[in-house]
Write an enzyme that holds these catalytic residues in place. Structure first.
Site, PDB file in Angstrom:
ATOM      1  N   LYS A 112      -6.240  -7.861  -6.605  1.00  0.00           N
ATOM      2  CA  LYS A 112      -7.371  -7.257  -6.717  1.00  0.00           C
ATOM      3  C   LYS A 112      -7.159  -5.898  -7.484  1.00  0.00           C
ATOM      4  O   LYS A 112      -6.169  -5.123  -6.883  1.00  0.00           O
ATOM      5  CB  LYS A 112      -8.000  -6.839  -5.116  1.00  0.00           C
ATOM      6  CG  LYS A 112      -9.146  -5.824  -5.365  1.00  0.00           C
ATOM      7  CD  LYS A 112      -9.448  -5.295  -3.963  1.00  0.00           C
ATOM      8  CE  LYS A 112     -10.512  -4.046  -4.012  1.00  0.00           C
ATOM      9  NZ  LYS A 112     -10.781  -3.327  -2.870  1.00  0.00           N
ATOM     10  N   THR A 222     -12.855  -0.690   6.397  1.00  0.00           N
ATOM     11  CA  THR A 222     -13.101   0.439   7.274  1.00  0.00           C
ATOM     12  C   THR A 222     -14.167   0.116   8.450  1.00  0.00           C
ATOM     13  O   THR A 222     -14.087   0.390   9.526  1.00  0.00           O
ATOM     14  CB  THR A 222     -13.392   1.542   6.602  1.00  0.00           C
ATOM     15  OG1 THR A 222     -12.419   1.982   5.692  1.00  0.00           O
ATOM     16  CG2 THR A 222     -13.684   2.700   7.438  1.00  0.00           C
TER      17      THR A 222
END
Length: 270
Positions: A112, A222
């Site tokens: 990524k 998160t």
């Protein structure tokens, strides 16, 4: 996708394909911000994710022999690893990080790519992202790329050869949800590669909205790791992604300004 194809899709029979590999789950999750690696493993199990991302610059995958190794707790035999370039602010940093990941993971090429441009917002530096992608693609990396919600930039990254494009929903870690659904929808409509929302999801309804827009998947960290109950949130996100995808294929009713009776009055007997 035409209506006939949508009608033929059955629940649970709609795999996500990345680099030629089919995955049952459309939820990708990270490994950081947890109490420890064991809690991360528990949350990943609850999420049902099969693709796991980790920041190469912040996670020990063999660089530090004296520290706990992520690979010992969350085995690459059980998941597809997606090393990322989080924390890189230049193309050169990102390129070096991908090369390091390939070396540490025995030739692993799926990465990524993210190149940040601002420490406060963590918005991507798209120009540096283009530059890094150009080099890494020549080195046969399979790139899933983080970018902003600009349809032009997203399409260009696809045309360069990135195998998936990952526009942000909102700033990384903000929990603000989908701020620009129209741009995300445009990116999806124009794409011939998977589009996965990356960054900004805060709760399950955000995940469902992203999937209802037609996104192929979502990457989050998160929202799960920093929740009051990470394991419960991981389970909620799994369900939200599945529900949103099914709703997208089912096809929502048109929005109307006025009421439409669920039981029409036509044909009443009295």
């Amino acid at each position: 996708m035409n209506s006939q194809i949508q009608q033929n899709i059955k629940p649970g029979k709609d795999p996500l394909t990345i680099a030629g590999v089919e995955y049952r789950s459309r939820l990708l999750v990270g490994t950081g911000k947890y109490q420890d690696l064991y809690q991360a493993k528990q949350a990943i199990d609850e999420s049902g994710a099969e693709i796991i991302t980790m920041a190469v610059r912040r996670t020990n995958i063999g660089q530090s022999p004296d520290e706990p190794n992520l690979l010992d707790i969350i085995s690459p035999d059980d998941y597809t690893y997606l090393p990322n370039t989080a924390g890189c602010y230049s193309a050169d940093e990102a390129i070096r990080t991908c090369r390091l990941a390939r070396e540490l993971l025995d030739g692993h090429s799926l990465v990524k790519l993210e190149v940040l441009g601002d420490e406060k917002t963590l918005f991507p530096d798209v120009a540096e992202t283009f530059r890094a992608a150009e080099v890494l693609l020549k080195e046969d990396f399979l790139i899933m790329v983080y970018t902003n919600d600009d349809p032009v930039a997203a399409k260009r990254l696809e045309e360069m050869g990135c195998i998936a494009v990952m526009p942000l929903a909102a700033p990384i870690g903000s929990g603000l949800g989908i701020r620009n659904p129209y741009n995300i929808a445009t990116i999806v409509e124009n794409a011939n590669v998977p589009i996965l929302v990356d960054a900004g999801v805060g709760t399950a309804s955000d995940a469902a909205i992203a999937m209802e827009l037609g996104c192929d998947g979502i990457l989050m960290q998160t929202a799960i790791a920093s929740a009051k109950n990470p394991l419960l949130m991981a389970s909620a996100m799994k369900k939200a992604v599945e529900a949103g995808r099914e709703a997208y294929h089912a096809g929502r009713i048109p929005r109307k300004r006025y009421a439409a009776a669920s039981s029409p009055v036509d044909g009443l007997f009295f």
